[in-house]
Design an enzyme around this catalytic site. Structure first.
Site, mmCIF file in Angstrom:
data_model
loop_
_atom_site.group_PDB
_atom_site.id
_atom_site.type_symbol
_atom_site.label_atom_id
_atom_site.label_comp_id
_atom_site.label_asym_id
_atom_site.label_seq_id
_atom_site.Cartn_x
_atom_site.Cartn_y
_atom_site.Cartn_z
ATOM 1 C CG HIS A 1 -1.835 1.199 1.251
ATOM 2 N ND1 HIS A 1 -3.191 1.060 1.384
ATOM 3 C CD2 HIS A 1 -1.623 2.530 1.131
ATOM 4 C CE1 HIS A 1 -3.768 2.250 1.354
ATOM 5 N NE2 HIS A 1 -2.819 3.168 1.204
ATOM 6 C CG HIS B 1 -0.685 7.200 -1.061
ATOM 7 N ND1 HIS B 1 -1.918 7.385 -1.658
ATOM 8 C CD2 HIS B 1 -0.924 6.527 0.091
ATOM 9 C CE1 HIS B 1 -2.861 6.863 -0.885
ATOM 10 N NE2 HIS B 1 -2.289 6.329 0.175
ATOM 11 N NE ARG C 1 0.901 12.232 -2.212
ATOM 12 C CZ ARG C 1 -0.088 11.762 -1.478
ATOM 13 N NH1 ARG C 1 -1.067 11.052 -2.024
ATOM 14 N NH2 ARG C 1 -0.135 11.985 -0.193
ATOM 15 C CE LYS D 1 -7.955 2.501 -0.807
ATOM 16 N NZ LYS D 1 -6.708 2.738 -0.110
ATOM 17 C CG HIS E 1 -9.852 4.884 3.279
ATOM 18 N ND1 HIS E 1 -8.626 5.489 3.430
ATOM 19 C CD2 HIS E 1 -10.623 5.351 4.289
ATOM 20 C CE1 HIS E 1 -8.661 6.300 4.487
ATOM 21 N NE2 HIS E 1 -9.877 6.234 5.028
ATOM 22 C CG HIS F 1 -4.895 2.445 5.755
ATOM 23 N ND1 HIS F 1 -6.235 2.487 6.045
ATOM 24 C CD2 HIS F 1 -4.757 3.087 4.569
ATOM 25 C CE1 HIS F 1 -6.869 3.131 5.090
ATOM 26 N NE2 HIS F 1 -5.998 3.498 4.183
ATOM 27 C CG LEU G 1 -7.657 10.881 7.638
ATOM 28 C CD1 LEU G 1 -8.431 11.632 6.583
ATOM 29 C CD2 LEU G 1 -8.483 10.727 8.923
ATOM 30 C CG ASP H 1 -1.638 4.944 3.960
ATOM 31 O OD1 ASP H 1 -1.697 5.315 2.772
ATOM 32 O OD2 ASP H 1 -2.430 5.355 4.824
HETATM 33 O O1 DOR Z 1 -3.247 9.632 5.647
HETATM 34 C C1 DOR Z 1 -3.611 9.342 4.525
HETATM 35 N N1 DOR Z 1 -3.044 9.884 3.422
HETATM 36 N N2 DOR Z 1 -4.608 8.469 4.383
HETATM 37 C C2 DOR Z 1 -5.160 8.207 3.193
HETATM 38 O O2 DOR Z 1 -6.079 7.438 3.141
HETATM 39 C C3 DOR Z 1 -4.686 8.895 1.982
HETATM 40 C C4 DOR Z 1 -3.314 9.377 2.121
HETATM 41 C C5 DOR Z 1 -2.912 10.370 1.044
HETATM 42 O O3 DOR Z 1 -3.121 10.083 -0.132
HETATM 43 O O4 DOR Z 1 -2.374 11.418 1.382
HETATM 44 ZN ZN ZN Z 2 -3.276 5.165 1.542
#
Ligand code: DOR
Ligand code: ZN
Length: 347
Positions: A15, A17, A19, A101, A138, A176, A221, A249
Site C-alpha cells: 500500500h 502513494h 503521487r 481501490k 479504505h 491500513h 487517516l 501507506d
Molecule cells: O493519511 C492518509 N493519506 N490516508 C489516506 O487514506 C490517503 C493518504 C494520502 O493520499 O495522502
Molecule cells: Zn493510503
C-alpha cells in the site's frame, strides 16, 4: 544475546502513494531501494480510473526507478460510481493491474470522486469476484457526525460485513487497519479477507498527535488510535498470521501542506520504512516473524511469486534528515531529526 543483523527476502509494500510529476521522481527511489514491488494507490488529483491511465502511470514510476534497481509497480484502479464491468475485465486482462481501490467519497485525500454508496458498485464488485481481482478498501464511514475515532469500527459493521456476506469469494484487503475491532474482524473472517498494517500505526498511538502541541506530521487517516489498539495491531503483525501484511501507506505531502491551518493527512515513511518495521518486530522480540509479514504473506495473498532477492538490516543507529526533497518542495519524513535503530545495509 540480542540479534544484531537480519536478512530477509526482498519485501513488498502492499500500500503506497507516490503521487506524480516531480514529487514522484523524489519518492520512488526511496521505496525501490528497499522493496521488490509496491501496490500503487490511484488517488491522484485526476484519479486513475482506466487501464490506459494506469499503464501511463506505471511507466512514469518505472522511469523514476534508479539505474540498477529492479522494482515493479503493481497498479490499481480507483473505483467510482461509474466504473464499468468492461473496465474490470480490461483491468484483469492487462496483467499489470492487481486490484481496485474503494474510497468512500470524502473519506480522505483525493477521494471526492470515490464511491458515494457501495450499493452503486455491487455489479462491478460481482465481476471482480468472478475474475478474481482484489478489492482494496479504505475502511472508514464518511458521515461527518460520526466521531473520527469510530469511523473504522462503524465501517466494518455497516459496510464491510454486509459486503462480505453478499460476495463471500471476493478477495478484500482492509487497508491500513487501526483498531482491535479490525484485527478481530479480519481474524474471524474467511481466508479471502486480509489487512495491511502501517509502520506508523504500529509505532504510535494518538498521543503522538498532541505531544507538547499539535503535531501535523503525525496526522493521517485513519487517524492514530488509543494505545490498546496499537497493541492489538502489534500483536497481529508479529503473530505470524498470514492475513496481516506490510503496507506502509507512505503518503508524502509538501511541508507547507501539512503545516497549515487545514493540514493534509498522511505520513512520509517510505524513506525509512523497513528500518521502522524492523524496530517494531525487534521491540516485541519477534524478528523471526518479520519476513512473513514483510515478504511472504502479501505476495501470497496477491498471487505473486516471492522475490528471489534479499535485503539485510543491521542494528545500528542513524539519524533521519530534518527534511527531504519533494520535487521543488520539502517533505518531512517520520522521525525527522531523530534516530532509527536499524539500518538497511545494501542501500
Ligand atoms: O493519511 C492518509 N493519506 N490516508 C489516506 O487514506 C490517503 C493518504 C494520502 O493520499 O495522502
Ligand atoms: Zn493510503
Amino acid at each position: 544475546m540480542a540479534q544484531n543483523e537480519i536478512q530477509i527476502t526482498r519485501p513488498d509494500d502492499l500500500h503506497l502513494h507516490v503521487r506524480t510529476g516531480d514529487a514522484l521522481k523524489s519518492v520512488v527511489p526511496d521505496t525501490a531501494r528497499q522493496f521488490a514491488r509496491a501496490i500503487i494507490m490511484p488517488n491522484l488529483e485526476t484519479p486513475v480510473t482506466s487501464v490506459e491511465q494506469a499503464g501511463k502511470y506505471r511507466q512514469e514510476i518505472l522511469d523514476a526507478v534508479p539505474e540498477g534497481i529492479d522494482f515493479e509497480p503493481l497498479m490499481t484502479l480507483y473505483l467510482t460510481d461509474n466504473t464499468s464491468v468492461e473496465t474490470i475485465k480490461a483491468a484483469k486482462d492487462s496483467g499489470f493491474i492487481h486490484g481496485l481501490k474503494l474510497y468512500p467519497a470524502g473519506a480522505t485525500t483525493n477521494s471526492d470522486a470515490g464511491v458515494t454508496d457501495v450499493r452503486n458498485v455491487y455489479d462491478v464488485l460481482e465481476t471482480m469476484q468472478l475474475v478474481d481481482l482484489p478489492l482494496l478498501v479504505h475502511g472508514e464511514v464518511t458521515d461527518p457526525v460520526v466521531d473520527v475515532f469510530d469511523r473504522e469500527r462503524l465501517f466494518i459493521k455497516e459496510i464491510l460485513a454486509p459486503l462480505i456476506e453478499r460476495l463471500p469469494k471476493l478477495r478484500i484487503v482492509m487497508e491500513h487497519i487501526t483498531t482491535s475491532d479490525a484485527v478481530d474482524f479480519v481474524m474471524s473472517a474467511s481466508d479471502k479477507i486480509a489487512a495491511t498494517i502501517t509502520a506508523h500505526h504500529l509505532l504510535m498511538n494518538r498521543n503522538a498527535i498532541f505531544t507538547g502541541g499539535v503535531r501535523p506530521h503525525h496526522y493521517c487517516l485513519p487517524i492514530l488510535k488509543r494505545e490498546e489498539h496499537r497493541q492489538a495491531l502489534v500483536k497481529a503483525a508479529t503473530s505470524g498470521n498470514p492475513k496481516f501484511f506490510l503496507g506502509t501507506d507512505s503518503a508524502p505531502h509538501a511541508q507547507g501542506a501539512k503545516e497549515s491551518d487545514c493540514g493534509c493527512a498522511g505520513m512520509y515513511t517510505a524513506y525509512n520504512a523497513m528500518e521502522l518495521y524492523t524496530e517494531v518486530f525487534d521491540l516485541n522480540n519477534s524478528l523471526g516473524k518479520l519476513e512473513g509479514f514483510a515478504s511472504t504473506y502479501g505476495a501470497a495473498f496477491y498471487h505473486l511469486p516471492q522475490s528471489t532477492d534479499s535485503i539485510t538490516l543491521q542494528r545500528q543507529d542513524w539519524k533521519i534528515p530534518a527534511s527531504l526533497p519533494l520535487g521543488q518542495e520539502k517533505v518531512i519524513p517520520l522521525r525527522a531529526g531523530e534516530s532509527c535503530h536499524w539500518t538497511l545495509t545494501n542501500k
